[in-house]
Motif scaffolding. Structure first.
Motif, short mmCIF file in Angstrom:
data_model
loop_
_atom_site.label_atom_id
_atom_site.label_comp_id
_atom_site.label_asym_id
_atom_site.label_seq_id
_atom_site.Cartn_x
_atom_site.Cartn_y
_atom_site.Cartn_z
N ARG A 155 0.88 -1.07 -0.08
CA ARG A 155 -0.34 0.19 -0.16
C ARG A 155 0.93 1.11 -0.11
NH1 ARG A 155 -2.44 -0.69 4.33
NH2 ARG A 155 -1.60 0.93 5.68
N SER A 156 2.13 1.12 0.69
CA SER A 156 2.86 2.28 0.88
C SER A 156 3.53 2.53 -0.71
CB SER A 156 4.00 2.00 1.89
OG SER A 156 4.91 3.26 1.85
N ILE A 157 3.85 1.61 -1.37
CA ILE A 157 4.52 1.58 -2.51
C ILE A 157 3.51 2.11 -3.58
CG2 ILE A 157 5.37 0.24 -4.56
CD1 ILE A 157 6.84 -1.32 -2.54
N GLU A 158 2.13 1.66 -3.33
CA GLU A 158 1.38 2.30 -4.30
C GLU A 158 0.92 3.57 -4.09
OE1 GLU A 158 -0.40 0.87 -6.84
OE2 GLU A 158 0.55 -1.10 -6.72
N ARG A 159 1.35 4.10 -2.92
CA ARG A 159 1.04 5.52 -2.61
C ARG A 159 2.31 6.26 -3.40
NH1 ARG A 159 3.64 8.69 0.87
NH2 ARG A 159 4.61 6.99 1.73
N ILE A 160 3.54 5.83 -3.47
CA ILE A 160 4.67 6.17 -3.90
C ILE A 160 4.47 6.45 -5.39
CG2 ILE A 160 7.45 6.05 -4.55
CD1 ILE A 160 7.57 4.75 -1.77
N LYS A 161 3.82 5.47 -5.97
CA LYS A 161 3.36 5.33 -7.36
C LYS A 161 2.42 6.38 -7.74
CE LYS A 161 3.17 1.47 -9.59
NZ LYS A 161 3.02 0.11 -9.75
N SER A 162 1.55 6.66 -7.15
CA SER A 162 0.51 7.55 -7.37
C SER A 162 0.90 8.96 -7.16
CB SER A 162 -0.87 7.26 -6.14
OG SER A 162 -0.48 7.39 -4.90
N GLU A 163 1.87 9.18 -6.03
CA GLU A 163 2.37 10.48 -6.25
C GLU A 163 3.52 10.72 -7.10
OE1 GLU A 163 3.88 11.04 -2.09
OE2 GLU A 163 1.60 11.06 -1.33
N LYS A 164 3.74 9.87 -7.99
CA LYS A 164 4.68 9.98 -9.04
C LYS A 164 6.05 10.64 -8.67
CE LYS A 164 1.05 11.04 -12.41
NZ LYS A 164 0.54 12.30 -13.51
N MET A 165 6.70 9.95 -7.49
CA MET A 165 7.72 10.15 -7.03
C MET A 165 9.12 9.61 -7.90
SD MET A 165 7.45 9.83 -2.96
CE MET A 165 6.38 10.88 -2.10
N VAL A 166 8.69 8.54 -8.64
CA VAL A 166 9.62 7.84 -9.64
C VAL A 166 10.13 8.73 -10.37
CG1 VAL A 166 9.94 6.01 -11.07
CG2 VAL A 166 8.43 5.69 -9.10
N THR A 167 9.36 9.62 -10.99
CA THR A 167 9.60 10.72 -11.95
C THR A 167 10.15 12.02 -11.61
OG1 THR A 167 7.53 11.05 -12.41
CG2 THR A 167 8.25 9.31 -13.57
N ALA A 168 9.93 12.29 -10.21
CA ALA A 168 10.47 13.47 -9.71
C ALA A 168 11.79 13.65 -9.86
CB ALA A 168 9.87 13.37 -8.19
N GLU A 169 12.06 15.18 -9.90
CA GLU A 169 13.45 15.35 -10.12
C GLU A 169 14.15 15.24 -8.66
OE1 GLU A 169 13.37 19.24 -10.97
OE2 GLU A 169 12.77 19.06 -13.04
N ASN A 170 13.57 15.10 -7.55
CA ASN A 170 14.11 14.88 -6.08
C ASN A 170 14.07 13.54 -5.82
OD1 ASN A 170 14.85 15.16 -3.58
ND2 ASN A 170 13.37 16.44 -2.69
N SER A 171 15.17 13.00 -6.23
CA SER A 171 15.45 11.59 -6.08
C SER A 171 15.51 11.22 -4.64
CB SER A 171 16.50 10.86 -7.00
OG SER A 171 16.42 11.19 -8.12
N LYS A 172 16.07 12.03 -3.85
CA LYS A 172 16.34 11.87 -2.55
C LYS A 172 15.04 11.55 -1.52
CE LYS A 172 18.68 13.95 1.78
NZ LYS A 172 19.26 14.94 2.31
N GLU A 173 14.13 12.38 -1.83
CA GLU A 173 12.85 12.01 -1.36
C GLU A 173 12.24 10.57 -1.68
OE1 GLU A 173 8.29 13.99 -0.80
OE2 GLU A 173 9.74 14.97 -1.98
N TYR A 174 12.39 10.35 -3.06
CA TYR A 174 11.95 9.12 -3.51
C TYR A 174 12.51 7.82 -2.91
CZ TYR A 174 11.63 5.08 -6.73
OH TYR A 174 11.33 3.82 -7.20
N TYR A 175 13.89 7.98 -2.80
CA TYR A 175 14.53 6.76 -2.21
C TYR A 175 14.52 6.69 -0.46
CZ TYR A 175 16.70 5.32 -6.37
OH TYR A 175 16.77 4.87 -7.68
N THR A 176 14.26 7.98 0.08
CA THR A 176 13.80 7.73 1.54
C THR A 176 12.50 7.15 1.66
OG1 THR A 176 15.28 9.92 1.61
CG2 THR A 176 13.54 9.43 3.36
N GLU A 177 11.60 7.51 0.92
CA GLU A 177 10.32 6.86 1.06
C GLU A 177 10.62 5.54 0.83
OE1 GLU A 177 7.14 7.86 2.32
OE2 GLU A 177 7.76 10.16 2.59
N LEU A 178 11.13 5.11 -0.26
CA LEU A 178 11.08 3.68 -0.70
C LEU A 178 11.87 2.49 0.59
CD1 LEU A 178 10.48 1.57 -2.80
CD2 LEU A 178 12.53 2.00 -3.91
N THR A 179 13.09 3.46 0.86
CA THR A 179 13.54 2.62 1.93
C THR A 179 13.15 2.46 3.12
OG1 THR A 179 15.11 4.43 2.28
CG2 THR A 179 16.06 3.05 0.92
#
Length: 362
Positions: A208-232
């Motif tokens: 469910r958390s990964i689906e939230r990351i995908k829905s917020e389009k963090m994968v394509t965001a320029e801020n990779s630090k926020e994306y990898y922080t949420e994912l890890t």
């Protein structure tokens, strides 16, 4: 001539018998010809007459002196053969003078004509008293006849003392029940509620958390630090709940080393690469490409699917622990409740016995 005479005599006899058969028959019977002074004796007057005859019995006969009339009883009518019936009435007499009496005839009226019964003899006997030993009743053994005396009332001898003692015990039991009940009401119970906590399966929470990351389009965001922080953080929380060690406070290398000792090391190679990339992004300002972010997201999903457990318990029972003082309080309450129940039962039984005792005494 001789034969005619015999026929005439026979007819006359039959006519006389027919007339006598239709004539009412009245008689009296006495229950006993001898009685003691004061005893009762019945005299039964019966009439045999044709059915439907008007029969009138006297209320009482003319009696000799010293014979007392006590009452009369009408008996049931009996049906006889040849259209006859028998009616009777019983009279009860007594006497207190010993002598020989003759009870005179009773006059019974049948269809307006009076008929007398036969007289009856009655002998009244006195009770013999032995007067040769009168002194023994007046001697020192019996102290002679006595007057009415006032008897002193004694609580114990008359049985009231036992009843008062039971009533006193019953009052004490009731007071004890009331006192203990008040103590129980003032001593409030310590309620220890058992809580049931429902948990979501770790892999479902992580997905469910990964689906939230995908829905917020963090994968394509320029801020990779926020994306990898949420994912890890999602993976650390999953590892914490799945494997039971605190991955949130451990470094990436410590997590991988710990996982190497718990499962197949080959399944964690892609996870190692994911954590290395995340560390480079967060601490070395490493820039990643979009396809690399997608690959790491897919690796995270594969790791979760490969290590998930479907049969993990989803409910946790939390039992509060009472202090020693609270346990003593609960134990005291249980003892009070048992004691109140025992004393209440004893009070009810004693009350029932006291009521029965007083009924027997009265």
């Amino acid at each position: 001539m001789k034969q005619r005479f015999i026929v005439i005599c026979t007819c006359l006899c039959l006519a006389v018998m027919a007339v006598m058969a239709q004539k009412p028959k009245v008689q009296a019977r006495i229950g006993a010809m001898e009685i003691l002074i004061g005893e009762h004796v019945p005299v039964t007057v019966s009439v045999e007459a044709k059915q439907g005859a008007n029969i009138h019995f006297p209320d009482v006969a003319t009696l000799p002196a010293d014979i007392e009339f006590l009452g009369k009883i009408d008996n049931d009518t009996e049906k006889l053969a040849n259209g006859m019936q028998r009616q009777s009435r019983s009279y009860v007499f007594t006497s207190f003078v010993d002598t020989l009496y003759e009870i005179p005839p009773f006059v019974v009226t049948v269809d307006g004509e009076d008929y007398e019964t036969n007289p009856l003899p009655l002998k009244v006997l006195t009770v013999e008293v032995d007067t040769t030993f009168v002194d023994q009743y007046n001697g020192p053994k019996y102290y002679g006849p006595k007057d009415v005396q006032d008897v002193e009332f004694n609580w114990m001898i008359d049985g009231w003392g036992h009843g008062l003692l039971m009533a006193f015990i019953l009052a004490l039991l009731v007071l004890a029940v009331i006192y203990l009940s008040l103590r129980l009401m003032n001593n409030k119970p310590i309620i220890s509620r058992i809580r049931i906590i429902r948990h979501e399966l770790p892999h479902l929470k992580a997905m469910r958390s990964i689906e939230r990351i995908k829905s917020e389009k963090m994968v394509t965001a320029e801020n990779s630090k926020e994306y990898y922080t949420e994912l890890t953080d999602t993976l650390r929380l999953y590892i914490n709940e799945r494997y039971g060690f605190n991955a949130m406070e451990m470094t990436s290398s410590e997590i991988i080393d710990r996982l190497m000792h718990t499962d197949d090391p080959k399944s964690f190679e892609e996870l190692r690469q994911l954590f290395m990339t995340a560390d480079l992004v967060k601490f070395a300002k490493y820039s990643t490409l979009i396809n690399e972010n997608d690959a790491n997201l897919v690796n995270a999903i594969d790791f979760i699917n490969q290590t998930k457990l479907e049969n993990m318990p989803t409910e946790e029972v939390v039992k509060p622990e009472l202090t020693e003082e609270q346990q003593k309080t609960n134990k005291s309450r249980r003892m009070l409740q048992v004691l109140i129940a025992v004393l209440s039962l004893a009070s009810v039984l004693l009350l029932a016995y006291l009521i029965y005792y007083l009924q027997e005494l009265l």
